[in-house]
Design a protein around this motif. Structure first.
Motif, PDB file in Angstrom:
ATOM      1  N   THR A   3     -27.616 -28.624  -0.623  1.00  0.00           N
ATOM      2  CA  THR A   3     -27.179 -29.605  -1.614  1.00  0.00           C
ATOM      3  C   THR A   3     -26.523 -30.754  -0.896  1.00  0.00           C
ATOM      4  OG1 THR A   3     -25.066 -28.485  -1.861  1.00  0.00           O
ATOM      5  CG2 THR A   3     -26.811 -27.856  -3.385  1.00  0.00           C
ATOM      6  N   LYS A   4     -26.340 -31.863  -1.594  1.00  0.00           N
ATOM      7  CA  LYS A   4     -25.815 -33.081  -0.954  1.00  0.00           C
ATOM      8  C   LYS A   4     -24.364 -33.280  -1.357  1.00  0.00           C
ATOM      9  CE  LYS A   4     -26.624 -36.721   1.551  1.00  0.00           C
ATOM     10  NZ  LYS A   4     -27.023 -36.698   2.916  1.00  0.00           N
ATOM     11  N   LYS A   5     -23.507 -33.497  -0.333  1.00  0.00           N
ATOM     12  CA  LYS A   5     -22.087 -33.761  -0.535  1.00  0.00           C
ATOM     13  C   LYS A   5     -21.248 -32.648  -1.210  1.00  0.00           C
ATOM     14  CE  LYS A   5     -21.264 -38.589  -0.958  1.00  0.00           C
ATOM     15  NZ  LYS A   5     -20.491 -39.585  -1.618  1.00  0.00           N
ATOM     16  N   HIS A 341     -14.177 -36.680  11.905  1.00  0.00           N
ATOM     17  CA  HIS A 341     -15.528 -37.089  11.518  1.00  0.00           C
ATOM     18  C   HIS A 341     -16.430 -35.870  11.406  1.00  0.00           C
ATOM     19  CE1 HIS A 341     -14.437 -41.290  12.406  1.00  0.00           C
ATOM     20  NE2 HIS A 341     -13.740 -40.748  13.402  1.00  0.00           N
ATOM     21  N   GLY A 342     -17.540 -36.048  10.709  1.00  0.00           N
ATOM     22  CA  GLY A 342     -18.481 -34.954  10.512  1.00  0.00           C
ATOM     23  C   GLY A 342     -19.368 -34.723  11.714  1.00  0.00           C
ATOM     24  N   VAL A 343     -20.306 -33.812  11.550  1.00  0.00           N
ATOM     25  CA  VAL A 343     -21.216 -33.454  12.635  1.00  0.00           C
ATOM     26  C   VAL A 343     -22.184 -34.594  12.933  1.00  0.00           C
ATOM     27  CG1 VAL A 343     -21.079 -31.013  12.039  1.00  0.00           C
ATOM     28  CG2 VAL A 343     -22.907 -32.421  11.065  1.00  0.00           C
ATOM     29  N   THR A 465     -25.084 -33.177   5.167  1.00  0.00           N
ATOM     30  CA  THR A 465     -25.804 -32.370   4.196  1.00  0.00           C
ATOM     31  C   THR A 465     -25.278 -30.948   4.285  1.00  0.00           C
ATOM     32  OG1 THR A 465     -27.824 -33.679   4.317  1.00  0.00           O
ATOM     33  CG2 THR A 465     -28.048 -31.424   3.545  1.00  0.00           C
ATOM     34  N   ILE A 466     -24.686 -30.462   3.218  1.00  0.00           N
ATOM     35  CA  ILE A 466     -24.104 -29.125   3.231  1.00  0.00           C
ATOM     36  C   ILE A 466     -25.195 -28.069   3.122  1.00  0.00           C
ATOM     37  CG2 ILE A 466     -22.632 -27.503   1.978  1.00  0.00           C
ATOM     38  CD1 ILE A 466     -20.805 -29.793   1.284  1.00  0.00           C
ATOM     39  N   VAL A 467     -25.145 -27.104   4.007  1.00  0.00           N
ATOM     40  CA  VAL A 467     -26.072 -25.976   3.996  1.00  0.00           C
ATOM     41  C   VAL A 467     -25.250 -24.708   3.799  1.00  0.00           C
ATOM     42  CG1 VAL A 467     -27.834 -24.710   5.261  1.00  0.00           C
ATOM     43  CG2 VAL A 467     -27.602 -27.180   5.599  1.00  0.00           C
ATOM     44  N   ASN A 468     -25.363 -24.103   2.618  1.00  0.00           N
ATOM     45  CA  ASN A 468     -24.620 -22.880   2.342  1.00  0.00           C
ATOM     46  C   ASN A 468     -25.315 -21.701   3.015  1.00  0.00           C
ATOM     47  OD1 ASN A 468     -22.522 -23.939   0.617  1.00  0.00           O
ATOM     48  ND2 ASN A 468     -24.140 -24.317  -0.876  1.00  0.00           N
ATOM     49  N   VAL A 469     -24.607 -21.038   3.906  1.00  0.00           N
ATOM     50  CA  VAL A 469     -25.189 -19.969   4.719  1.00  0.00           C
ATOM     51  C   VAL A 469     -24.744 -18.611   4.183  1.00  0.00           C
ATOM     52  CG1 VAL A 469     -25.421 -19.034   7.035  1.00  0.00           C
ATOM     53  CG2 VAL A 469     -25.094 -21.508   6.714  1.00  0.00           C
ATOM     54  N   PRO A 470     -25.693 -17.739   3.841  1.00  0.00           N
ATOM     55  CA  PRO A 470     -25.305 -16.417   3.339  1.00  0.00           C
ATOM     56  C   PRO A 470     -24.755 -15.529   4.450  1.00  0.00           C
ATOM     57  CG  PRO A 470     -27.674 -16.515   3.644  1.00  0.00           C
ATOM     58  CD  PRO A 470     -27.153 -17.909   3.901  1.00  0.00           C
TER      59      PRO A 470
END
Length: 536
Positions: A3-5, A341-343, A465-470
């Motif tokens: 998802t974004k942000k 700052h972000g990645v 861009t957030i990547v939700n990792v299980p």
């Protein structure tokens, strides 16, 4: 899924309502005002008198990872916690830098306290150490008990509980310590950036330019060539520092530092087979060859990189959104000197923010503890807004004057700020977040600091861009360190040898092909099957 942000608190309970607070020390609530279903109510004894006798405080021996500035003796925050939760805490707190080593010694001693904080090198609390101690019969399985504690069940999400279940027997041996979601990126010396007339890097090429400038253009102005671009550190020397929250840099190569993320081709595989693995190591080799990186980056213990940043020896370290303000306790000018700052973006312009279940290790209860339920009741209270605010803000009149929970604005004097750093911190909390948020933003004691925090976080989230990792529950991957320790050490050593130029890329690849891949084939197959079974 992509998802974004994306601190007056009820921290303190007045003496007028102490009796009711004792009855509700382990109850659930949303806002700290109402309590539901006490699990540690004071016991009364009918001795023919009108006044009931309150239950005596239970002594809980705790082994915790606490920052060195904290003074545990005659600590008013701990005293307030003990009063409200009706406990007596005996806390043993080794130095952070040696905590992992001290934890190993403790677990081997056979003389265990009632509750032990496991940092969890995997970041989720269910690490190989926990698995080993559980298999050795040192830990209490908690599945039949935790449902009786409403705040634990309410504040700890199903994903968190699933993440800490033993991959060997499916049981729960650890209570997750909830945390706010950390968006890992980097912290940079903004004053150095301004001096060399560069912007905070968003790509690998931009970072390389900053690295050269920070090393060659005397950004600290002392007339000596004694600065480096960046550094890393590790929680212990048993794991290469280059994989410790180095997301900000590995993201440029599309290389996650956590399991559970697909490679660029859309498939799951072990890290050492991912397309960005060799390029990432090669880039570190380039930085090392050109003397742009801290020459001790491969052997730094935890937080040594931060010390070097504050000493004006390096200009970039890994960080999350709270690190700049958090560093104020070490450098009072941090909010003026550093920015978060972000990645970095990868070759496709994507800055992947890999987010795992928001936990910060967890709490283990030894099997021979005689206070299992009392510990659980204490941790249950610890998962309330009341407890969270007390641990994070301290005591009103001692460490702050006023607090607005809506904005997290805190009013405190310089003297109170100094006191706070010696009395409590986020390291002291049984739970570091309630419903995903902490009671405060660390050191955000002014409107300007709150605005700074929000502005920098919003900017980082706008880029990433957030990547939700299980949570990955694949036993063989989780237990590689204990199953094939010699091969794991050899692989780690070969990574270092390649980065430092002791072996060639071809020699490193030959090791991977002939030894590492065959030695981890079964673990990889199990991992891939598990991830594919999730359908993500």
């Amino acid at each position: 899924m992509v998802t974004k942000k994306h601190r007056t608190a009820k921290t303190l309970i007045s003496l007028l309502i102490l009796a009711t607070a004792l009855a509700a020390c382990s109850s659930g609530n949303n806002d700290g005002n109402t309590k539901e279903g006490s699990t540690n109510a004071p016991q009364t004894t009918n001795k023919g008198t009108d006044a009931p006798e309150a239950k005596k405080p239970v002594t809980i021996k705790m082994f915790n990872r606490v920052n060195a500035e904290i003074v545990l003796k005659d600590n008013p925050v701990i005293a307030e916690v003990e009063k409200i939760a009706n406990v007596k805490l005996e806390i043993e707190a080794p130095p952070i830098n040696n905590y992992v080593d001290k934890l190993q010694v403790l677990m081997a001693s056979g003389d265990l306290p009632d509750v032990i904080y496991n940092w969890g090198t995997a970041g989720n609390g269910a690490d190989a150490n926990m698995e080993k101690w559980a298999q050795n019969g040192l830990l209490e399985p908690l599945d039949d008990k935790i449902a009786n504690y409403p705040n634990l069940m309410k504040n700890i999400t199903p994903d968190m509980w699933n993440a800490v279940k033993s991959v060997n027997d499916g049981k729960t041996y650890i209570i997750p310590r909830t945390n706010a979601v950390n968006h890992w990126g980097y912290m940079i010396n903004q004053q150095w950036l301004d001096k060399v007339s560069l912007q905070a890097p968003t790509t690998l090429d931009e970072l390389t330019n900053v690295c050269k400038a920070f090393t060659e253009q005397d950004p600290d102005g002392n007339g000596q060539k004694d600065t480096y671009c960046l550094s890393f550190s590790g929680p212990d020397l048993g794991r290469n520092t280059i994989w410790n929250a180095s997301n900000f840099l590995t993201a440029a190569f599309g290389l996650p530092v956590v399991d559970g993320v697909k490679d660029a081709d859309g498939t799951y595989k072990i890290r050492e087979k991912m397309s960005g693995y060799i390029p990432y190591l090669t880039y570190l080799k380039k930085l090392n060859d050109e003397k742009l990186i801290d020459p001790e980056f491969l052997i730094n213990k935890i937080y040594v990189d931060q010390e070097k940043l504050n000493q004006n020896r390096v200009g970039v370290i890994y960080a999350h959104q709270s690190t700049v303000l958090g560093n104020i306790s070490k450098d009072p000018e941090s909010d003026k000197k550093y920015t978060y700052h972000g990645v970095l973006k990868d070759a496709n312009g994507v800055a992947a923010d890999w987010v795992t279940p928001a936990m910060w290790g967890g709490w283990m209860i030894p099997k021979d503890s005689k206070n299992v339920d009392d510990v659980l009741a204490f941790l249950d209270w610890g998962n309330t807004a009341e407890a969270n605010a007390l641990f994070q803000l301290g005591v009103k009149g001692v460490t702050y004057d006023s607090y607005d929970p809506a904005t997290k604005a805190i009013s405190r004097t310089d003297e109170q700020t100094t006191k706070l750093s010696t009395l409590t911190s986020s390291y002291m909390t049984p739970a570091n977040a309630i419903n995903g948020e902490g009671a405060s933003i660390v050191n955000a004691t002014t409107t300007e600091r709150i605005d700074l925090y929000k502005t920098q976080l919003d900017a980082a989230l706008g880029q990433m861009t957030i990547v939700n990792v299980p949570a990955v529950r694949a036993p063989k991957i989780a237990s590689l360190n204990s199953a094939i320790p010699d091969l794991v050490k050899k692989k780690d050593d070969n990574e270092i040898k390649f980065i430092t130029g002791t072996i060639t890329e071809q020699q490193f690849k030959e090791f991977l092909e002939k030894e590492w891949y065959p030695g981890t084939a079964d673990a990889e197959a199990e991992y891939v099957d598990f991830m594919n079974s999730l359908g993500k």
